[in-house]
Motif scaffolding. Structure first.
Motif, PDB file in Angstrom:
ATOM      1  N   PHE A 186       0.816  -1.220   0.000  1.00  0.00           N
ATOM      2  CA  PHE A 186       0.000   0.000   0.000  1.00  0.00           C
ATOM      3  C   PHE A 186       0.841   1.258   0.000  1.00  0.00           C
ATOM      4  O   PHE A 186       0.516   2.239  -0.678  1.00  0.00           O
ATOM      5  CB  PHE A 186      -0.924   0.006   1.220  1.00  0.00           C
ATOM      6  N   TRP A 187       1.938   1.250   0.745  1.00  0.00           N
ATOM      7  CA  TRP A 187       2.712   2.474   0.913  1.00  0.00           C
ATOM      8  C   TRP A 187       3.338   2.927  -0.396  1.00  0.00           C
ATOM      9  O   TRP A 187       3.628   4.119  -0.577  1.00  0.00           O
ATOM     10  CB  TRP A 187       3.760   2.277   2.007  1.00  0.00           C
ATOM     11  N   ALA A 188       3.544   2.010  -1.328  1.00  0.00           N
ATOM     12  CA  ALA A 188       4.080   2.381  -2.639  1.00  0.00           C
ATOM     13  C   ALA A 188       3.001   2.947  -3.562  1.00  0.00           C
ATOM     14  O   ALA A 188       3.318   3.446  -4.635  1.00  0.00           O
ATOM     15  CB  ALA A 188       4.734   1.165  -3.297  1.00  0.00           C
ATOM     16  N   TYR A 189       1.734   2.852  -3.137  1.00  0.00           N
ATOM     17  CA  TYR A 189       0.613   3.354  -3.919  1.00  0.00           C
ATOM     18  C   TYR A 189      -0.140   4.468  -3.194  1.00  0.00           C
ATOM     19  O   TYR A 189      -1.147   4.979  -3.704  1.00  0.00           O
ATOM     20  CB  TYR A 189      -0.364   2.212  -4.231  1.00  0.00           C
ATOM     21  N   ARG A 190       0.348   4.847  -2.043  1.00  0.00           N
ATOM     22  CA  ARG A 190      -0.385   5.765  -1.175  1.00  0.00           C
ATOM     23  C   ARG A 190      -0.667   7.113  -1.839  1.00  0.00           C
ATOM     24  O   ARG A 190      -1.802   7.614  -1.786  1.00  0.00           O
ATOM     25  CB  ARG A 190       0.415   5.973   0.114  1.00  0.00           C
ATOM     26  N   ASP A 191       0.329   7.707  -2.445  1.00  0.00           N
ATOM     27  CA  ASP A 191       0.129   9.020  -3.062  1.00  0.00           C
ATOM     28  C   ASP A 191      -0.876   8.943  -4.204  1.00  0.00           C
ATOM     29  O   ASP A 191      -1.728   9.828  -4.354  1.00  0.00           O
ATOM     30  CB  ASP A 191       1.462   9.583  -3.560  1.00  0.00           C
ATOM     31  N   GLY A 192      -0.770   7.888  -5.004  1.00  0.00           N
ATOM     32  CA  GLY A 192      -1.711   7.723  -6.100  1.00  0.00           C
ATOM     33  C   GLY A 192      -3.124   7.515  -5.604  1.00  0.00           C
ATOM     34  O   GLY A 192      -4.092   8.030  -6.189  1.00  0.00           O
ATOM     35  N   PHE A 193      -3.271   6.779  -4.505  1.00  0.00           N
ATOM     36  CA  PHE A 193      -4.588   6.549  -3.925  1.00  0.00           C
ATOM     37  C   PHE A 193      -5.208   7.867  -3.466  1.00  0.00           C
ATOM     38  O   PHE A 193      -6.367   8.165  -3.766  1.00  0.00           O
ATOM     39  CB  PHE A 193      -4.480   5.580  -2.748  1.00  0.00           C
ATOM     40  N   ALA A 194      -4.435   8.662  -2.737  1.00  0.00           N
ATOM     41  CA  ALA A 194      -4.951   9.931  -2.225  1.00  0.00           C
ATOM     42  C   ALA A 194      -5.340  10.858  -3.370  1.00  0.00           C
ATOM     43  O   ALA A 194      -6.372  11.547  -3.323  1.00  0.00           O
ATOM     44  CB  ALA A 194      -3.914  10.593  -1.328  1.00  0.00           C
ATOM     45  N   SER A 195      -4.532  10.871  -4.421  1.00  0.00           N
ATOM     46  CA  SER A 195      -4.823  11.718  -5.582  1.00  0.00           C
ATOM     47  C   SER A 195      -6.100  11.266  -6.290  1.00  0.00           C
ATOM     48  O   SER A 195      -6.927  12.088  -6.698  1.00  0.00           O
ATOM     49  CB  SER A 195      -3.639  11.696  -6.545  1.00  0.00           C
ATOM     50  N   ALA A 215      -9.881  15.157  -2.588  1.00  0.00           N
ATOM     51  CA  ALA A 215     -10.347  15.854  -1.389  1.00  0.00           C
ATOM     52  C   ALA A 215     -11.865  15.920  -1.368  1.00  0.00           C
ATOM     53  O   ALA A 215     -12.520  15.930  -2.414  1.00  0.00           O
ATOM     54  CB  ALA A 215      -9.748  17.257  -1.336  1.00  0.00           C
ATOM     55  N   GLY A 216     -12.418  15.948  -0.170  1.00  0.00           N
ATOM     56  CA  GLY A 216     -13.865  16.047  -0.029  1.00  0.00           C
ATOM     57  C   GLY A 216     -14.252  16.564   1.336  1.00  0.00           C
ATOM     58  O   GLY A 216     -13.442  16.577   2.265  1.00  0.00           O
TER      59      GLY A 216
END
Length: 244
Positions: A30-39, A43-44
């Motif tokens: 997950f940590w290698a995909y974290r930024d992509g997930f957040a993007s 935001a909401g």
């Protein structure tokens, strides 16, 4: 008879393993995909429900993006860990097939890597649909079906990806993964993509967006293999107009 009991028993038994495995920063994929997930989630300011929150990392990400988050899991120890980490704004111990909330209470419902652990996927998706406000979004992450049915032939970045047997059909998986002094006993179900799509269709949901994310460039060599083949599949779905 509750069809989820075997899965619930498994995750109850391995809860401590998962809390250690998933809670170690940089350890799980997950940590290698974290930024992509957040993007991709974005935001909401609305209300969000996470189904199968585990130790709470996804709820924390959604909360950091501005959502008011309710975290649920069928395993009480998982909910306790999520609460201890202040992962959400509210918590409940609940099965994905029987959520203790009224219809249409959430702008966003998140099912992150939980549908592979549910025996009755159509029932879980239908229940997630029930939670959505009109115009709300269901976010689903699953381990990509090709990931489950194949393997890289070796450790090199350019090793061929081999699918043995068949991609089709429903298969149970069960195995232990060990890395950096931690071990995790994974067990669940592998389904072809069309089975997930059929569950969405039956619930009156349509895909509005889809991603097959790649790991961050700074990932380990082992994870860099997954820049060539998708490890995860991310889906956003909404109710069809006739189902609103």
């Amino acid at each position: 008879m509750d069809k989820q009991k075997p899965d619930h028993a498994h995750w109850t038994a391995v809860a401590d393993q998962w809390i250690a495995w998933a809670g170690a920063p940089g350890h799980d994929a997950f940590w290698a995909y974290r930024d992509g997930f957040a993007s991709y989630l974005g935001a909401g300011r609305g209300s969000a429900l996470e189904i199968g929150c585990g130790e709470g990392r996804i709820s924390r990400e959604a909360r950091a993006l501005g959502y008011h988050v309710t975290a649920t899991d069928a395993v009480a120890a998982m909910v306790d860990a999520a609460r201890a980490a202040q992962s959400a704004d509210a918590y409940a111990v609940a099965s994905s097939e029987a959520l203790p909330f009224g219809d249409g209470g959430f702008d966003l419902v998140i099912a992150y890597n939980v549908l592979m652990d549910v025996e009755d996927v159509p029932a879980a998706v239908k229940e997630a649909r029930r939670m959505l406000k009109p115009g709300g979004t269901l976010f689903i992450s699953i381990v990509h079906p090709f990931r489950d049915r194949g393997r890289f032939a070796g450790p090199s970045v350019d090793a061929p990806f081999v699918v043995e047997g068949t991609y089709y059909g429903r298969e149970h998986f069960d195995g232990v993964e060990s890395r950096d002094g931690l071990s995790m006993h994974f067990a669940g179900w592998s389904l072809p993509l069309q089975d997930y799509m059929a569950a969405l269709e039956a619930a009156g949901l349509a895909i509005v967006s889809l991603r097959e994310p790649q790991p961050d460039a700074a990932s380990t060599e082992q994870l860099r293999q997954w820049s060539r083949m998708p490890m995860f599949l991310w889906i956003k779905a909404r109710a069809l107009p006739s189902e609103e």
